[in-house]
Structure formats: structure tokens, C-alpha cells
Design an enzyme around this catalytic site. Sequence first.
Site, PDB file in Angstrom:
ATOM      1  CB  CYS A   1      43.939  25.160  31.091  1.00 48.23           C
ATOM      2  SG  CYS A   1      45.207  24.760  32.329  1.00 48.23           S
TER       3      CYS A   1
ATOM      4  CG  ASP B   1      40.531  41.575  31.535  1.00 47.67           C
ATOM      5  OD1 ASP B   1      41.674  41.868  31.941  1.00 47.67           O
ATOM      6  OD2 ASP B   1      40.275  41.342  30.333  1.00 47.67           O
TER       7      ASP B   1
ATOM      8  CD  GLU C   1      44.743  43.433  34.194  1.00 49.45           C
ATOM      9  OE1 GLU C   1      45.799  42.816  33.993  1.00 49.45           O
ATOM     10  OE2 GLU C   1      43.940  43.723  33.292  1.00 49.45           O
TER      11      GLU C   1
ATOM     12  CG  ASP D   1      38.730  39.615  27.384  1.00 50.28           C
ATOM     13  OD1 ASP D   1      39.974  39.550  27.362  1.00 50.28           O
ATOM     14  OD2 ASP D   1      38.059  40.104  26.450  1.00 50.28           O
TER      15      ASP D   1
END
Length: 541
Positions: free
Chosen positions: A453, A282, A366, A463
Site C-alpha cells: 500500500c 478469495d 465474490e 489474495d
Amino acid sequence: MTATAAAETVMDLRAYKFRLDPNIAQTQALSQAAGAARVAYNMVIAHNRAAHDEGRRRVEELTASGVDPEEAAARVRAQRTTDPALAMVFTKMGFNAILTAERRRHQEAAEAIAAGADPAQVWAGQRYERPWLHDANRRVMVSGVEHATAAFTNWVNSYTGKRAGRRVGYPRFKKKNVSRDSFTIPAPEPMGGKGAPYKRGEARKGLITDYRHLRLGFLGTIRTHQHTRRLVRACQRGAVMRSFTVSRAADRWYVSILVATPRETAPEPTRAQRARGGVGVDLGVNNLAALSTGELVDNPRYGRRGAAKLRRAQRAYARTKKGSQGRARAARRVARLHHLVALQRSTVVNTLTKRLATGYAVVAIEDLNVSGMTRSAKGTVENPGKNVAAKSGLNRSVLDAAFGELRRQLEYKTAWYGSSVATIGRYEPSSKACSSCGAVKPKLSLGERVYDCDQCGMRLDRDVNAARNILAWATGGRDQPPAPGTGADGRGEPAPPSPPGEGLPVPAQRSAKTGYVPHPATAAEQSAAHPHQSRTPIPPS
């Protein structure tokens, strides 16, 4: 090897780049060669632009007289092969059409002056003080012609849609001390390191016996700062040198030797690469990269570090007098600072990409839209933008991290070392999804540096969590993220566990990301939304 097998052989192309250490005479020869290539380039550009303008003028005249625009363009297109005023140069044969006559004119003038003619009569009203073009190396000038024809070809193909990517601008002239000095000399010009012959007339005779000198064709033998052992060993293994490109950056000269090596079979991952498997990466600004293993790669921010020194150097340059020696020295100092930052950034990117390409079988990243991420936020007069200064600073930071260069290097280095690159879509919510249970948060502010979460209670660096999602989605380890606010993997079942390794939470800082934009415009949509103005040149008919 049969003819069929030879035709199917894949050639691996690599460039070995070395910094040259020329003496004063060699530095002057390099500058003269770069200048000759620039002159040849500008001659072809001037010829093509004049032919293009003449063709456009004739099309406009025919259209004004009542001829259909398409019919007018077809008529002018048919005349380009017969009318010299409309003929454009798109091949190396343009050298014979343009530069040969000019070289002959220079040679005749030089011979007349040497025979005793008055230079004021023979060479009156010329741009240069004396005739010189006939003394320039022919291969150097062919290099300038090739670059000019490539510039026009790329522009035409981009305008007509044959070339993908960003729109290529109309070819411009090169200017001394402004444009990049470079020229390319192809084989069979003599070139190479140890074992290559010295140039006839040099002090040393025979073959080069060390790893600190390179033979560069008509330029002779030039010393290098780095050893050339890798290039020599590649040639000993069967590689063939295709060409060498000499370029200047600031006050340093470099040479890049292009080598072609036949590849019998594609390289396979090593045992160590297969044991480590894949890694998710990332990219960001706060940390240059966060790996799915939990490692955070620091971002050195060399552009920001050198900004103050560069600012002082540029202000000192602005205070100098145009045309003075002080201005030339100040310009060299500014160029050296820019080049230093580029070298530092290149070192970091090369180190990281090689470690990833050689250490893992799959590198997942990505598909970032860097040009969209760094687009200005100033807006228009009717619709001004917001937080323009902050967005400008973020743009500088993103460009300083060199995301595009990092991906480019990963793509070719993974092919070298037997690994592969896997990507996910640029709109996937890798930061908002939980890498453990798959839950997706509806919102996640840029200031939240730790992912908490709400479904499974996992707490992890933001990240690192995104890197784990990238690896899982790119390699098929988990389905694409479900709708926001759900904890299933899209099939009503719990998602597979995330890869092993824990990332450590960090204090809340400004995010390295630019935020998740739902549907930014694609390149095609941007082009459609912003049609080219009338000042954009019309391609040749």
C-alpha cells in the site's frame, strides 16, 4: 400440529449417494434398466421433434400463402390439441400415448413367436433382434419419459425467456456408451437400508439387518461400498424417502436416495460459529482459496496432474479399431481416468465447503462470472484474438478449480449448518483496494503477488488482502471502495481496521485471477450481440 402449520412446514431435501457393489447379474440388470430408460427417452424426443417440425412446416406454408406470421402460428397452435401429428408430449401421460402401444406391439410379437410363428415374418425389419420392450420395468420407462418432457419444457421456457440463465439447447437423442446412463424411481417403490424388506424370491428373507445393503425396488437388494448408517438414522428421525436415482460413471454404479425431512425452525449458528464470526474467501488458481484469516488453501490441480496419463490413454484409444474389444477396453480406461479426476476434485471441494460452512457464521465470497472468465479468446477471422493458447490454459485451470461448484455447495451447506453466504459484486476491485486504509490502486499487474500500500505502507499477500476486503464489503464492515488513488472510506474518514490475522507474503508468481475487466458484457448483452442463427429450431407455436 395444525393444518396451517403443516402447510407452512419447510421440507429439507437431501440426497445420500452410495457407490454400489453389484454382482454380474445385478450389473446386467442395471444396464438393461438404463437402456430401457434411454429408449423411452429417445421415443418421446423423436415424437416431439416430428410434431415440432410438422408445426413449423405448416406455419411456413401459411406464411408463404400470405397469412400473417402471428396469425399462422396461432392457427397451428390451435390445431395441436386436436391433430395427433402436431400434439407434443409435455407430461407423463405421453407414456400412454406413445410407449403403451409400442409395448403392446412387442408383447404381441413375443407371444406369436412363442406360439411357433416365424420370427422373420412377425419381427421382420425391426431395429432389435427380438421383442423386449414389454419386459422392461414400467417405472424405468416412465423415468425416461419424464426426462424427455423436462428437456423439451426447459428448451421452450429458455427460448421464450421464462427460464433464466444460459440458453438451453434443442433436445437431442441419447446414444448408448456416449450419454450418461441414469434412471429415477419414485416412491412408493420399496427402498432403503437397514430395516427395509428383501425382495420376494431373494435368498435372504425378512428385513435387511446390516448397513452394507440397500433395497432398490424391482432391482432387489444390492451391496454398497460405503455404510448406509447416515441414511438409516435420518429415516429413524422422521425423514421420508422420495425417490432413488441410479447412475453410471465410467464402470462404477451409484445410487442417490432423495430424502425429505420436515424442518420446524431454521438452524441457528453454533456458539463456535458466532465466536469466529465471518470469513472472507478469495478464490483463485495459484491457491484454491485465500481466507481473511491469512490461511492459504492449496490448489491440488488434479486436472493438470492427470493430463499426461489421460493424454496417453486417449491416444491409445484413437489407435484402436472401431467396434473391437480393444476399443471398448480403451474407452473404459479413458472414462475411469476422467472419473478419478472428478472424484478427487469433488473431495477437495466438499472438504473445503463443509469446513467453511460449519466453522463460521458468515462466508463472504465474490460473485464470479465463471462462464465469462473461461470464454475463449480466439476471436473471429476478421478480428482474431491474442494469446489464445495462454488463455486456453488459464481457462482449463479455472475450470479445474471448480469455482461454480464450490459456490453451489456453499449455498446449500450454509443453510444446513446455520451459517449464511454473503457476496460482493463481481466488478468490485477487491485486489486493488487496501484492506487497512481503503486506498485503491489505479493499476495492479497480475504478476504482483504481494500488495504494497502506498498510503499506509501495509504489506500483505495479494489474495489475503482481497479476502479481507471481500469480508468487510460483504458484511458491511467497511463502505464500498472509494475512487482509485484515495485513502478514505468515501466519507472523508479513515477506514476501519482489517480483521485480525496476518498473511505471509509469497514470491512473485503468475496470478490466480484473470484480471479486472471494467465492463464485460452480461448474459443478456451477449445474447443481444449474438442473435441466434437460422438453424436454431423455432419453438412450438
